[in-house]
Motif scaffolding. Structure first.
Motif, mmCIF file in Angstrom:
data_model
loop_
_atom_site.group_PDB
_atom_site.id
_atom_site.type_symbol
_atom_site.label_atom_id
_atom_site.label_comp_id
_atom_site.label_asym_id
_atom_site.label_seq_id
_atom_site.Cartn_x
_atom_site.Cartn_y
_atom_site.Cartn_z
ATOM 1 N N ALA A 39 0.851 -1.189 0.000
ATOM 2 C CA ALA A 39 0.000 0.000 0.000
ATOM 3 C C ALA A 39 0.887 1.239 0.000
ATOM 4 O O ALA A 39 1.799 1.352 0.817
ATOM 5 C CB ALA A 39 -0.900 -0.003 1.223
ATOM 6 N N VAL A 40 0.622 2.134 -0.930
ATOM 7 C CA VAL A 40 1.313 3.422 -0.946
ATOM 8 C C VAL A 40 0.283 4.470 -0.561
ATOM 9 O O VAL A 40 -0.715 4.649 -1.265
ATOM 10 C CB VAL A 40 1.885 3.726 -2.345
ATOM 11 C CG1 VAL A 40 2.617 5.063 -2.326
ATOM 12 C CG2 VAL A 40 2.804 2.602 -2.807
ATOM 13 N N LEU A 41 0.517 5.120 0.567
ATOM 14 C CA LEU A 41 -0.442 6.114 1.052
ATOM 15 C C LEU A 41 0.131 7.504 0.815
ATOM 16 O O LEU A 41 1.093 7.904 1.457
ATOM 17 C CB LEU A 41 -0.741 5.907 2.545
ATOM 18 C CG LEU A 41 -1.786 4.844 2.893
ATOM 19 C CD1 LEU A 41 -1.353 3.460 2.441
ATOM 20 C CD2 LEU A 41 -2.070 4.836 4.390
ATOM 21 N N VAL B 292 3.878 -1.237 3.675
ATOM 22 C CA VAL B 292 3.252 0.082 3.552
ATOM 23 C C VAL B 292 4.332 1.121 3.272
ATOM 24 O O VAL B 292 5.383 1.116 3.909
ATOM 25 C CB VAL B 292 2.511 0.472 4.862
ATOM 26 C CG1 VAL B 292 1.899 1.866 4.729
ATOM 27 C CG2 VAL B 292 1.432 -0.553 5.204
ATOM 28 N N ILE B 293 4.044 1.977 2.278
ATOM 29 C CA ILE B 293 4.858 3.181 2.115
ATOM 30 C C ILE B 293 3.957 4.352 2.470
ATOM 31 O O ILE B 293 2.899 4.544 1.875
ATOM 32 C CB ILE B 293 5.377 3.330 0.669
ATOM 33 C CG1 ILE B 293 6.353 2.199 0.344
ATOM 34 C CG2 ILE B 293 6.050 4.681 0.482
ATOM 35 C CD1 ILE B 293 6.848 2.218 -1.098
ATOM 36 N N LEU B 294 4.401 5.094 3.472
ATOM 37 C CA LEU B 294 3.577 6.145 4.050
ATOM 38 C C LEU B 294 4.203 7.486 3.690
ATOM 39 O O LEU B 294 5.250 7.843 4.226
ATOM 40 C CB LEU B 294 3.600 5.944 5.572
ATOM 41 C CG LEU B 294 2.469 6.399 6.441
ATOM 42 C CD1 LEU B 294 1.156 5.784 5.993
ATOM 43 C CD2 LEU B 294 2.783 5.967 7.879
ATOM 44 N N ILE B 295 3.570 8.189 2.759
ATOM 45 C CA ILE B 295 4.117 9.486 2.368
ATOM 46 C C ILE B 295 3.419 10.547 3.204
ATOM 47 O O ILE B 295 2.185 10.618 3.215
ATOM 48 C CB ILE B 295 3.892 9.733 0.864
ATOM 49 C CG1 ILE B 295 4.733 8.740 0.059
ATOM 50 C CG2 ILE B 295 4.235 11.169 0.497
ATOM 51 C CD1 ILE B 295 4.427 8.714 -1.410
ATOM 52 N N THR B 296 4.192 11.325 3.930
ATOM 53 C CA THR B 296 3.559 12.331 4.795
ATOM 54 C C THR B 296 4.464 13.539 5.011
ATOM 55 O O THR B 296 5.687 13.455 4.920
ATOM 56 C CB THR B 296 3.145 11.731 6.147
ATOM 57 O OG1 THR B 296 2.519 12.745 6.922
ATOM 58 C CG2 THR B 296 4.339 11.198 6.905
ATOM 59 N N HIS B 297 3.810 14.647 5.276
ATOM 60 C CA HIS B 297 4.527 15.865 5.628
ATOM 61 C C HIS B 297 4.812 15.942 7.113
ATOM 62 O O HIS B 297 5.715 16.621 7.547
ATOM 63 C CB HIS B 297 3.628 17.078 5.307
ATOM 64 C CG HIS B 297 3.964 17.752 4.037
ATOM 65 N ND1 HIS B 297 5.200 18.283 3.779
ATOM 66 C CD2 HIS B 297 3.221 18.004 2.933
ATOM 67 C CE1 HIS B 297 5.206 18.827 2.577
ATOM 68 N NE2 HIS B 297 4.013 18.670 2.035
ATOM 69 N N TYR B 298 3.921 15.273 7.865
ATOM 70 C CA TYR B 298 3.888 15.570 9.293
ATOM 71 C C TYR B 298 4.187 14.355 10.137
ATOM 72 O O TYR B 298 3.736 13.251 9.859
ATOM 73 C CB TYR B 298 2.512 16.121 9.702
ATOM 74 C CG TYR B 298 2.138 17.335 8.923
ATOM 75 C CD1 TYR B 298 2.787 18.554 9.186
ATOM 76 C CD2 TYR B 298 1.189 17.287 7.913
ATOM 77 C CE1 TYR B 298 2.479 19.675 8.463
ATOM 78 C CE2 TYR B 298 0.862 18.410 7.181
ATOM 79 C CZ TYR B 298 1.517 19.613 7.460
ATOM 80 O OH TYR B 298 1.207 20.719 6.736
ATOM 81 N N GLN B 299 4.865 14.601 11.164
ATOM 82 C CA GLN B 299 5.243 13.601 12.130
ATOM 83 C C GLN B 299 4.030 13.029 12.841
ATOM 84 O O GLN B 299 4.007 11.871 13.215
ATOM 85 C CB GLN B 299 6.197 14.312 13.106
ATOM 86 C CG GLN B 299 7.043 13.486 13.997
ATOM 87 C CD GLN B 299 6.263 12.755 15.047
ATOM 88 O OE1 GLN B 299 6.425 11.554 15.145
ATOM 89 N NE2 GLN B 299 5.427 13.463 15.813
ATOM 90 N N ARG B 300 2.982 13.859 12.970
ATOM 91 C CA ARG B 300 1.884 13.464 13.866
ATOM 92 C C ARG B 300 1.221 12.150 13.427
ATOM 93 O O ARG B 300 0.775 11.376 14.251
ATOM 94 C CB ARG B 300 0.854 14.576 14.017
ATOM 95 C CG ARG B 300 -0.005 14.759 12.825
ATOM 96 C CD ARG B 300 -1.138 15.736 13.049
ATOM 97 N NE ARG B 300 -1.883 15.756 11.794
ATOM 98 C CZ ARG B 300 -3.036 16.348 11.601
ATOM 99 N NH1 ARG B 300 -3.613 16.989 12.575
ATOM 100 N NH2 ARG B 300 -3.629 16.295 10.432
#
Lengths: 251, 497
Positions: free
Chosen positions: A173-175, A204-212
Motif C-alpha cells: 500500500a502506498v499512502l 506500507v509506504i507512508l508518504i507524509t509531511h507531518y510527524q503526527r
C-alpha cells in the motif's frame, strides 16, 4: 525476498515546457511486514514516487527499476500493477458521478479476482463485508449507493480510500499524504484502519509531511527525500528530529 | 456491472455484433419511385381506396418538397430512384397462419441477435411462466416482429385481446380497425410535415399498430424488434399508438441491422396519441450498423417521431438510447395540447468513429399548466459529431407552462465534436423555462482512479460513461437498461487508446 525493490529510479514529470526531472536516482527496499515513512519538503518528489510506481499518466521513467515481488512494474499498465497487488491511496480522490461506490468496488474486486484466477466474490457476502468495513470506519452505509466520492467531505474521501485498502487487501500500500486535511478524529480512524491492514505479509509506504501521523502508525523506517533521492534514513526517532529541526540541515 | 458483460466485451473485439445477413428469399420491387410504385405497394397490401389516395397525396407533396439541409450532418446526395420501395420475405406470400409456419431462418436470426430467451419463447408462441423466468419485468413482453417490410409474427395477441388491447401490424389494422386507422393516421404527423415524413407516408411498408381502450392498463410491455435485411432496400415503418382516455401503455423498440457496405436509408414515422389522462411511455434502443471506422457504410436514420397529448393530464414519455446509424436525424417530440399534460424526453446518444448525430426533441406547449422535461446525454468519441437540437415552444395559450432542460455532453478523446442548439420560443409571460448545459471530458484522473483499482481501461471508460447516463437509464424498463449498458460498452470499444 523483498516485497518492493526500487533501484536508482529516475523519472520526470511531463510539463508544457517539456519533461522536468524529479526523481534522481531513488533507491528503496521494502520487505514484508515493514512500514516505511517517506518525508521531505514540498517538491522533493514524494508524490512523484507514488505516481511513478502506480503508473499514472504524465510521468516518464528515465532510468532504474522497480520490482514488486518478482514482477518488474515500470513497463506495465496501471491496472496490471494493481492486479499484482499495488495499491495507491490517493492524495486527492476523484469523484466519478453516477457510478455508485458499491458498483465501483464490485468491479474492482471482480477485476482483481479475475486477473489472479480466483473465484469472484459472491455478491451478498461482498456487500455484507463492504457494509461492515464502512461502519468500522465511521462511514454511513448510505454512502455506498452514492456516486464514487460524490459530495464527500475531505475526511470521508480519505476514509473511503482506507476502506478500499482493507477490502482489496493489497501486497503493498502506498499512502500519498492520506493524513492531509484530516482532523484529529479522522486521523485516528484512518491510522487505526492502516494498522488493521498491516501484517507480516504486506508492506506500507507512508508518504507524509507531518510527524503526527507517525504517532498513530509507527513506522519501521523513516526516509527523508530531498531533490529526488533519499538523503537520510533512520527509525521513528528521525521523524521526531525532523519535527524539531526541519529539513534544512539535511539538504 | 456483471462480469458476463465484461467477458463479452473482451471477446467481442471490435466487430459489429449483428453483422450478418439472413438468407431468406425475398420478393423485391426494382429500384425506383413513381405513382405506380405507390399504387403497387397499396395494391399489394389490399388497401382500401382512401389509403391509396392518402399515399398518393403524400407522394404528390413529397415531389414538391426539398430534402432538409439544416442539420449538422454531411453526406453525399441520396438518389431516391436507386432505392427499392417494397420487399417481403417470400415465405410470407401466403401469410403464415401460425408461428410454426414462420421461416426457421428468421427465428435463428433472432437467436443470433441475442433476443432474450423468454422473448424467443414468445416468438415461438410459448406463454412463459413468470416464476420460471425470475424477472417479473421480463416475463410480460409481447413482441411484434418487423422483418424487412412485413410483420411476420405477432405474439401474445390473445392475452392482449382479453384486455381489449389491439396490437398488430398496421397493415392488418387497416383492415381490422379501419375507423381507428383512418381517424388517427397522420393526425399527429401530417403527410407533408417534412420531407421524410412525406416519403414515408407515400411508401410506408408496415409497422405496429396499438390501441389501448379507455381505462385499460396494458398488461404487458409491448415490444417490436426491427431489422433491415434486404440489400438496397429503404425501410419505411409506420407506427401508430393510440391510448384512449385513462389508459396506460409502455412500448419498447429495439433495432439492429446486418452489416452493409452501402448506405441504407431508413425513414420511419411514429405517431403517438394520448387522450385525456392516458400515458404512453415509448422506449428505444437503437444500434443499427454505424458504418466502419472510416465511415464506410452504415444506416441513414431520418426518423419523425411525435406524440400528441390530446386531452387533459395526458402524459407522453420518450426514452431513447442511440448508439447506431452512420447518420441520425431524429427529434421525438411532444405536442402538449391538453391542459396539465406532461411531455418527457430522456436521451442518450453515443457516437464513435465517423458517426454523425443530430438529435433532440421538441416540446410544444399549448395547454395550461403543461410541463415538459428534457434530459439529454450526448457522448462523442473517435472522430464523431454529436449535436443536441431542441425546441421548447410556449404558445400564448400555455398559461403557467414549465420546462426543464438539461443537456450534458461528454467527450472522449480530442478528435470529436459536441454541439448544442437549444431553441426557446416563449410567448407567454407566466411560463417558466429552465435550461442547463454542461460539457465534460472523461478525465485522465477518473480513468486512472479506476485502473489503480485493477479495472481495465475499456471497462473503466464504460463504467464512467454509464454513470454519466444514469439519469436516463433509470427511465428505461429494466431489461432495456441492461441492454443499453451493454450497447454502450460495445460501441465504445477502442475509444480510449
Amino acid at each position: 525476498m523483498s516485497l518492493l525493490s526500487v533501484s536508482n529510479l529516475h523519472a520526470s514529470v511531463v510539463t508544457d515546457e517539456g519533461p522536468q526531472p524529479i526523481l534522481k536516482g531513488l533507491t528503496l527496499q521494502v520487505n514484508p511486514g515493514e512500514v516505511h515513512a517517506i518525508m521531505g519538503p514540498n517538491g522533493s518528489g514524494k508524490s512523484t514516487l507514488a505516481n511513478v510506481l502506480s503508473g499514472r499518466p504524465g510521468y516518464t521513467v528515465d532510468g532504474g527499476t522497480a520490482v514488486l515481488g518478482n514482477d518488474p512494474l515500470l513497463e506495465l499498465e496501471p491496472f496490471e500493477r494493481a492486479q499484482l497487488g499495488l495499491f495507491l491511496a490517493f492524495q486527492y480522490p476523484v469523484e466519478i458521478p453516477g457510478v455508485s461506490n458499491m458498483e465501483f468496488l464490485k468491479a474492482s474486486m471482480d477485476s482483481l479476482a479475475r486477473a489472479r484466477g480466483e473465484e469472484q466474490p459472491n455478491t451478498a457476502t461482498f456487500m455484507k463485508r463492504v457494509r461492515e468495513l464502512a461502519s468500522s470506519l465511521d462511514l454511513d452505509p448510505a454512502f455506498l449507493k452514492r456516486g464514487v466520492n460524490e459530495g464527500f467531505s475531505g475526511g470521508e474521501k480519505k476514509r473511503n480510500e482506507i476502506m478500499q485498502l482493507l477490502l482489496l487487501d493489497p501486497k503493498l500500500a502506498v499512502l500519498d499524504e492520506t493524513d492531509s486535511g484530516l482532523d484529529i478524529d479522522a486521523l485516528q480512524t484512518v491510522a487505526e484502519g492502516v494498522n488493521r491492514y498491516r501484517s507480516s505479509d504486506n508492506g506500507v509506504i507512508l508518504i507524509t509531511h507531518y510527524q503526527r501521523l507517525l504517532d498513530y502508525i509507527v513506522p519501521d523506517f523513516v526516509h527523508v527525500l530531498s531533490n529526488g533521492s533519499i538523503v537520510q534514513s533512520g527509525d521513528k526517532s528521525l521523524a521526531l528530529e525532523l519535527e524539531a529541526k526541519g529539513y534544512a540541515w539535511l539538504t | 456491472m456483471s462480469t458476463s458483460t465484461v467477458d463479452d466485451l473482451v471477446e467481442s473485439g471490435s466487430e459489429y455484433h449483428a453483422g450478418f445477413v439472413t438468407d431468406v428469399e425475398s420478393e423485391t420491387l426494382p429500384p425506383g419511385l413513381d405513382e405506380d410504385v405507390v399504387r403497387y405497394i397499396s395494391a399489394r397490401k389490399g388497401e382500401p381506396q382512401w389509403l391509396t389516395d392518402w399515399r398518393l397525396k403524400a407522394f404528390a407533396s413529397w415531389q414538391e418538397m426539398r430534402e432538409p439541409k439544416w442539420a449538422h450532418v454531411h453526406y453525399p446526395p441520396i438518389n431516391f430512384q436507386e432505392i427499392s420501395y417494397y420487399s417481403a420475405p417470400k415465405s410470407q406470400t401466403d401469410g403464415p397462419r401460425s408461428l410454426d409456419e414462420v421461416d426457421p431462418e428468421l427465428l435463428r436470426t433472432y437467436e443470433k441477435l441475442g433476443i432474450p430467451l423468454h422473448e424467443q419463447a414468445a416468438l415461438a408462441g410459448v406463454v412463459p411462466d413468470p416464476a420460471a423466468i425470475g424477472t417479473p419485468a421480463g416475463a410480460n413482453v409481447a413482441v411484434d416482429v418487423v422483418f424487412d417490410s412485413v410483420s411476420i409474427a405477432t405474439t401474445f395477441k390473445e392475452n392482449l385481446a382479453e384486455a381489449g388491447v389491439i396490437f398488430c401490424p398496421i397493415s392488418e389494422a387497416v383492415h381490422s380497425h379501419p375507423e381507428l386507422v383512418q381517424k388517427y393516421l397522420g393526425s399527429v404527423i401530417p403527410q407533408r410535415d417534412n420531407y421524410y415524413a412525406a416519403l414515408n407516408s407515400a411508401v410506408f411498408s408496415d409497422g405496429s399498430f396499438v390501441y389501448i381502450p379507455k381505462g385499460v392498463r396494458c398488461p404487458m410491455e409491448l415490444s417490436t424488434y426491427f431489422r433491415i435485411n434486404e440489400r438496397n432496400t429503404g425501410q419505411f415503418e409506420r407506427t401508430l399508438i393510440i391510448a384512449d382516455e385513462g389508459s396506460h401503455v409502455s412500448y419498447l423498440e429495439g433495432c439492429t441491422a446486418p452489416m452493409r457496405d452501402e448506405n441504407q436509408l431508413h425513414a420511419a414515422v411514429v405517431e403517438l396519441v394520448a387522450l385525456g389522462d392516458a400515458q404512453i411511455k415509448y422506449s428505444t434502443v437503437q444500434n443499427w450498423y454505424p458504418g466502419d471506422e472510416n465511415g464506410k457504410g452504415g444506416i441513414y436514420n431520418f426518423v419523425t417521431k411525435r406524440g400528441l397529448c390530446a386531452g387533459p393530464r395526458a402524459k407522453i414519455s420518450w426514452t431513447q438510447v442511440e448508439t447506431g446509424s452512420a447518420i441520425t436525424w431524429k427529434y421525438p417530440s411532444v405536442v402538449l395540447r391538453g391542459d396539465e399534460s406532461v411531455g418527457e424526453f430522456y436521451s442518450v446518444a453515443l457516437t464513435n468513429n465517423r458517426q454523425q448525430a443530430d438529435t433532440g426533441t421538441k416540446m410544444i406547449h399549448m395547454g395550461k399548466n403543461t410541463k415538459s422535461t428534457i434530459v439529454s446525454k450526448g457522448i462523442s468519441a473517435g472522430g464523431s459529431e454529436n449535436c443536441y437540437r431542441g425546441l421548447v415552444r410556449i404558445s400564448p395559450t400555455a398559461q403557467n407552462a414549465r420546462n426543464f432542460t438539461q443537456c450534458d455532453s461528454l467527450l472522449i478523446g480530442d478528435q470529436c465534436g459536441a454541439h448544442t442548439f437549444p431553441y426557446i420560443e416563449n410567448k407567454n409571460n407566466s411560463a417558466t423555462v429552465e435550461h442547463e448545459a454542461s460539457t465534460s471530458k472523461v478525465s485522465d484522473d477518473q480513468l486512472f482512479a479506476c485502473q489503480q483499482r485493477g479495472i481495465e481501461t475499456e471497462q473503466a471508460v464504460s463504467m464512467i460513461v454509464n454513470g454519466f447516463c444514469k439519469e436516463v437509464f433509470r427511465e428505461l424498463p429494466m431489461e432495456f437498461a441492461v441492454e443499453a449498458g451493454k450497447l454502450l460498452e460495445v460501441s465504445l470499444e477502442g475509444a480510449v487508446g
